[in-house]
Design a protein around this motif. Structure first.
Motif, PDB file in Angstrom:
ATOM      1  N   TRP A 170      -3.105   9.037  -8.859  1.00 46.66           N
ATOM      2  CA  TRP A 170      -2.868   9.430  -7.471  1.00 46.66           C
ATOM      3  C   TRP A 170      -4.174   9.329  -6.675  1.00 46.66           C
ATOM      4  CZ3 TRP A 170      -0.021  14.674  -6.168  1.00 46.66           C
ATOM      5  CH2 TRP A 170       0.062  14.841  -4.797  1.00 46.66           C
ATOM      6  N   ALA A 171      -5.231   9.922  -7.220  1.00 43.84           N
ATOM      7  CA  ALA A 171      -6.530   9.917  -6.543  1.00 43.84           C
ATOM      8  C   ALA A 171      -7.065   8.496  -6.390  1.00 43.84           C
ATOM      9  CB  ALA A 171      -7.524  10.777  -7.324  1.00 43.84           C
ATOM     10  N   GLU A 172      -6.907   7.686  -7.422  1.00 41.21           N
ATOM     11  CA  GLU A 172      -7.403   6.310  -7.365  1.00 41.21           C
ATOM     12  C   GLU A 172      -6.611   5.481  -6.357  1.00 41.21           C
ATOM     13  OE1 GLU A 172      -9.743   2.915  -8.440  1.00 41.21           O
ATOM     14  OE2 GLU A 172     -10.002   5.091  -8.362  1.00 41.21           O
ATOM     15  N   ALA A 173      -5.302   5.663  -6.320  1.00 38.67           N
ATOM     16  CA  ALA A 173      -4.468   4.936  -5.358  1.00 38.67           C
ATOM     17  C   ALA A 173      -4.864   5.295  -3.927  1.00 38.67           C
ATOM     18  CB  ALA A 173      -2.995   5.259  -5.596  1.00 38.67           C
ATOM     19  N   ASP A 174      -5.110   6.570  -3.681  1.00 33.52           N
ATOM     20  CA  ASP A 174      -5.525   7.003  -2.348  1.00 33.52           C
ATOM     21  C   ASP A 174      -6.887   6.419  -1.979  1.00 33.52           C
ATOM     22  OD1 ASP A 174      -3.222   8.411  -1.976  1.00 33.52           O
ATOM     23  OD2 ASP A 174      -4.139  10.405  -2.020  1.00 33.52           O
ATOM     24  N   VAL A 203       7.657  10.294 -17.156  1.00 34.03           N
ATOM     25  CA  VAL A 203       7.062   9.704 -18.359  1.00 34.03           C
ATOM     26  C   VAL A 203       5.548   9.856 -18.363  1.00 34.03           C
ATOM     27  CG1 VAL A 203       8.920   8.031 -18.623  1.00 34.03           C
ATOM     28  CG2 VAL A 203       6.899   7.410 -17.286  1.00 34.03           C
ATOM     29  N   TYR A 204       4.998  10.380 -17.260  1.00 33.91           N
ATOM     30  CA  TYR A 204       3.549  10.514 -17.128  1.00 33.91           C
ATOM     31  C   TYR A 204       3.111  11.971 -17.271  1.00 33.91           C
ATOM     32  CZ  TYR A 204       4.162   5.869 -15.103  1.00 33.91           C
ATOM     33  OH  TYR A 204       4.515   4.562 -14.882  1.00 33.91           O
ATOM     34  N   SER A 205       1.936  12.169 -17.831  1.00 33.35           N
ATOM     35  CA  SER A 205       1.360  13.504 -17.949  1.00 33.35           C
ATOM     36  C   SER A 205       0.765  13.921 -16.607  1.00 33.35           C
ATOM     37  CB  SER A 205       0.265  13.524 -19.014  1.00 33.35           C
ATOM     38  OG  SER A 205      -0.845  12.727 -18.595  1.00 33.35           O
ATOM     39  N   ASP A 206       0.531  15.208 -16.430  1.00 32.41           N
ATOM     40  CA  ASP A 206      -0.097  15.708 -15.206  1.00 32.41           C
ATOM     41  C   ASP A 206      -1.457  15.042 -14.989  1.00 32.41           C
ATOM     42  OD1 ASP A 206       2.015  17.381 -14.663  1.00 32.41           O
ATOM     43  OD2 ASP A 206       1.111  19.128 -15.607  1.00 32.41           O
ATOM     44  N   GLU A 207      -2.206  14.885 -16.071  1.00 33.48           N
ATOM     45  CA  GLU A 207      -3.542  14.296 -15.980  1.00 33.48           C
ATOM     46  C   GLU A 207      -3.482  12.857 -15.487  1.00 33.48           C
ATOM     47  OE1 GLU A 207      -7.472  13.422 -18.792  1.00 33.48           O
ATOM     48  OE2 GLU A 207      -5.667  14.337 -19.654  1.00 33.48           O
ATOM     49  N   MET A 265       0.837  -1.205   0.000  1.00 40.17           N
ATOM     50  CA  MET A 265       0.000   0.000   0.000  1.00 40.17           C
ATOM     51  C   MET A 265       0.870   1.253   0.000  1.00 40.17           C
ATOM     52  SD  MET A 265      -2.788  -1.318   2.817  1.00 40.17           S
ATOM     53  CE  MET A 265      -3.576   0.282   3.073  1.00 40.17           C
ATOM     54  N   PHE A 266       1.923   1.224   0.818  1.00 37.55           N
ATOM     55  CA  PHE A 266       2.800   2.392   0.919  1.00 37.55           C
ATOM     56  C   PHE A 266       3.551   2.629  -0.391  1.00 37.55           C
ATOM     57  CE2 PHE A 266       6.880   4.390   2.244  1.00 37.55           C
ATOM     58  CZ  PHE A 266       6.353   5.587   2.718  1.00 37.55           C
ATOM     59  N   LYS A 267       3.958   1.550  -1.039  1.00 42.68           N
ATOM     60  CA  LYS A 267       4.651   1.671  -2.326  1.00 42.68           C
ATOM     61  C   LYS A 267       3.753   2.359  -3.344  1.00 42.68           C
ATOM     62  CE  LYS A 267       7.076  -1.060  -5.834  1.00 42.68           C
ATOM     63  NZ  LYS A 267       7.507  -2.443  -6.239  1.00 42.68           N
ATOM     64  N   THR A 268       2.496   1.955  -3.372  1.00 43.51           N
ATOM     65  CA  THR A 268       1.529   2.590  -4.272  1.00 43.51           C
ATOM     66  C   THR A 268       1.282   4.040  -3.870  1.00 43.51           C
ATOM     67  OG1 THR A 268       0.436   0.454  -4.607  1.00 43.51           O
ATOM     68  CG2 THR A 268      -0.803   2.414  -5.219  1.00 43.51           C
ATOM     69  N   ASP A 269       1.162   4.254  -2.578  1.00 46.78           N
ATOM     70  CA  ASP A 269       0.952   5.597  -2.039  1.00 46.78           C
ATOM     71  C   ASP A 269       2.048   6.548  -2.508  1.00 46.78           C
ATOM     72  OD1 ASP A 269      -0.189   7.341   0.513  1.00 46.78           O
ATOM     73  OD2 ASP A 269       1.986   7.487   0.329  1.00 46.78           O
ATOM     74  N   GLN A 270       3.281   6.077  -2.500  1.00 49.06           N
ATOM     75  CA  GLN A 270       4.412   6.943  -2.807  1.00 49.06           C
ATOM     76  C   GLN A 270       4.681   7.101  -4.305  1.00 49.06           C
ATOM     77  OE1 GLN A 270       6.486   8.785  -0.439  1.00 49.06           O
ATOM     78  NE2 GLN A 270       4.450   8.393   0.382  1.00 49.06           N
ATOM     79  N   PHE A 271       4.332   6.100  -5.089  1.00 45.84           N
ATOM     80  CA  PHE A 271       4.704   6.117  -6.504  1.00 45.84           C
ATOM     81  C   PHE A 271       4.233   7.380  -7.225  1.00 45.84           C
ATOM     82  CE2 PHE A 271       4.134   5.273 -10.997  1.00 45.84           C
ATOM     83  CZ  PHE A 271       5.356   4.721 -11.346  1.00 45.84           C
ATOM     84  N   TRP A 272       2.932   7.672  -7.130  1.00 43.97           N
ATOM     85  CA  TRP A 272       2.401   8.817  -7.865  1.00 43.97           C
ATOM     86  C   TRP A 272       2.793  10.126  -7.209  1.00 43.97           C
ATOM     87  CZ3 TRP A 272       1.408   7.735 -12.549  1.00 43.97           C
ATOM     88  CH2 TRP A 272       0.981   6.446 -12.890  1.00 43.97           C
ATOM     89  N   ARG A 273       3.044  10.119  -5.929  1.00 48.15           N
ATOM     90  CA  ARG A 273       3.539  11.322  -5.257  1.00 48.15           C
ATOM     91  C   ARG A 273       4.955  11.661  -5.717  1.00 48.15           C
ATOM     92  NH1 ARG A 273      -0.465   9.414  -2.048  1.00 48.15           N
ATOM     93  NH2 ARG A 273      -1.653  11.056  -0.971  1.00 48.15           N
ATOM     94  N   ILE A 274       5.759  10.633  -5.920  1.00 46.63           N
ATOM     95  CA  ILE A 274       7.121  10.851  -6.421  1.00 46.63           C
ATOM     96  C   ILE A 274       7.076  11.397  -7.843  1.00 46.63           C
ATOM     97  CG2 ILE A 274       9.239   9.672  -7.136  1.00 46.63           C
ATOM     98  CD1 ILE A 274       8.808   7.803  -4.701  1.00 46.63           C
ATOM     99  N   GLU A 275       6.163  10.864  -8.660  1.00 44.44           N
ATOM    100  CA  GLU A 275       6.022  11.371 -10.023  1.00 44.44           C
ATOM    101  C   GLU A 275       5.549  12.823 -10.015  1.00 44.44           C
ATOM    102  OE1 GLU A 275       7.020   9.895 -12.822  1.00 44.44           O
ATOM    103  OE2 GLU A 275       7.750   8.296 -11.517  1.00 44.44           O
ATOM    104  N   PHE A 276       4.647  13.145  -9.097  1.00 45.41           N
ATOM    105  CA  PHE A 276       4.188  14.528  -8.953  1.00 45.41           C
ATOM    106  C   PHE A 276       5.343  15.435  -8.551  1.00 45.41           C
ATOM    107  CE2 PHE A 276       2.784  17.970  -6.175  1.00 45.41           C
ATOM    108  CZ  PHE A 276       1.873  18.623  -6.980  1.00 45.41           C
ATOM    109  N   THR A 277       6.178  14.953  -7.642  1.00 39.71           N
ATOM    110  CA  THR A 277       7.319  15.738  -7.177  1.00 39.71           C
ATOM    111  C   THR A 277       8.293  16.011  -8.321  1.00 39.71           C
ATOM    112  OG1 THR A 277       7.119  14.786  -4.965  1.00 39.71           O
ATOM    113  CG2 THR A 277       9.208  15.827  -5.502  1.00 39.71           C
ATOM    114  N   LYS A 278       8.468  15.045  -9.208  1.00 42.88           N
ATOM    115  CA  LYS A 278       9.317  15.260 -10.379  1.00 42.88           C
ATOM    116  C   LYS A 278       8.803  16.449 -11.192  1.00 42.88           C
ATOM    117  CE  LYS A 278      10.761  10.429 -11.040  1.00 42.88           C
ATOM    118  NZ  LYS A 278      10.652   9.258 -11.956  1.00 42.88           N
TER     119      LYS A 278
END
Length: 201
Positions: free
Chosen positions: A72-76, A62-66, A41-54
């Motif tokens: 991120w919202a779905e993972a949460d 490699v991911y768009s903002d959208e 769960m934590f790995k998923t929690d952090q993945f999209w946050r790290i991409e956002f931080t990039k």
């Protein structure tokens, strides 16, 4: 917008390395299945946050903002459902049950901003474990402030910061007692507020 700023602050705090290893405690038989679940769960929690931080730091992703915001919202959302199930079955998972993954579970609850009553319930359960030296006082302080700020109330420990869009500088959301904040922070093992804020400038 406030929640997004708070989320951003948590990500940056993680990257600054403020998460600490759980203190040593008595030896108990850990729940390995639950540890694996929380770690996943934590790995998923952090993945999209790290991409956002990039994106926030103007780094390549490699991911768009959208895509980032959607996932991120779905993972949460999914993690929140799982966290509620864990709380219902185990109460707050302390160090004796899941070791340092207890802090990872806290991070997931910290992100359940759309359900403040759930965060408050977890905070109460966490307090019981702290009395047994079985959960983190520092994390308890963060969740306390998170709830207060989410309820548009003054925070106690100054852990939640806002960013001035013009200057780019960070400062704490309003404090209940600015004169005592460093004493209160020391009591839960946090560094002085000025030092904490400086980490984000």
């Amino acid at each position: 917008m406030r929640i997004l700023v708070i989320k951003t602050m948590f990500i940056l705090a993680l990257l600054c390395g403020y998460l600490m290893v759980a203190p040593s405690a008595q030896v108990f038989k850990k729940n390995t299945a639950l540890i694996k679940q929380i770690d996943s769960m934590f790995k998923t929690d952090q993945f999209w946050r790290i991409e956002f931080t990039k994106k926030y730091r103007k780094e390549k992703s490699v991911y768009s903002d959208e895509i980032i915001q959607k996932n991120w919202a779905e993972a949460d959302r999914i993690n929140e459902l799982k966290a509620k199930s864990i709380i219902k079955k185990y109460g707050y998972p302390g160090y004796d049950l899941v070791g340092s993954s207890s802090d990872s579970f806290w991070a997931i609850v910290q992100h359940c901003d759309d359900d403040i009553p759930f965060q408050e319930r977890v905070l109460a359960l966490m307090k019981q474990q702290i009395a047994k030296n079985n959960a983190s006082k520092e994390k308890y302080a963060y969740l306390t402030d998170r709830i207060l700020v989410n309820k548009d109330q003054k925070q106690i420990y100054g852990t939640q910061l806002s960013r001035d869009s013009k200057t780019g500088k960070y400062s704490p959301f309003p404090l209940k007692d600015p004169k005592l904040v460093d004493q209160l922070r020391q009591e839960v093992g946090l560094e002085p507020l000025a030092t904490y804020v400086k980490n984000f400038q």
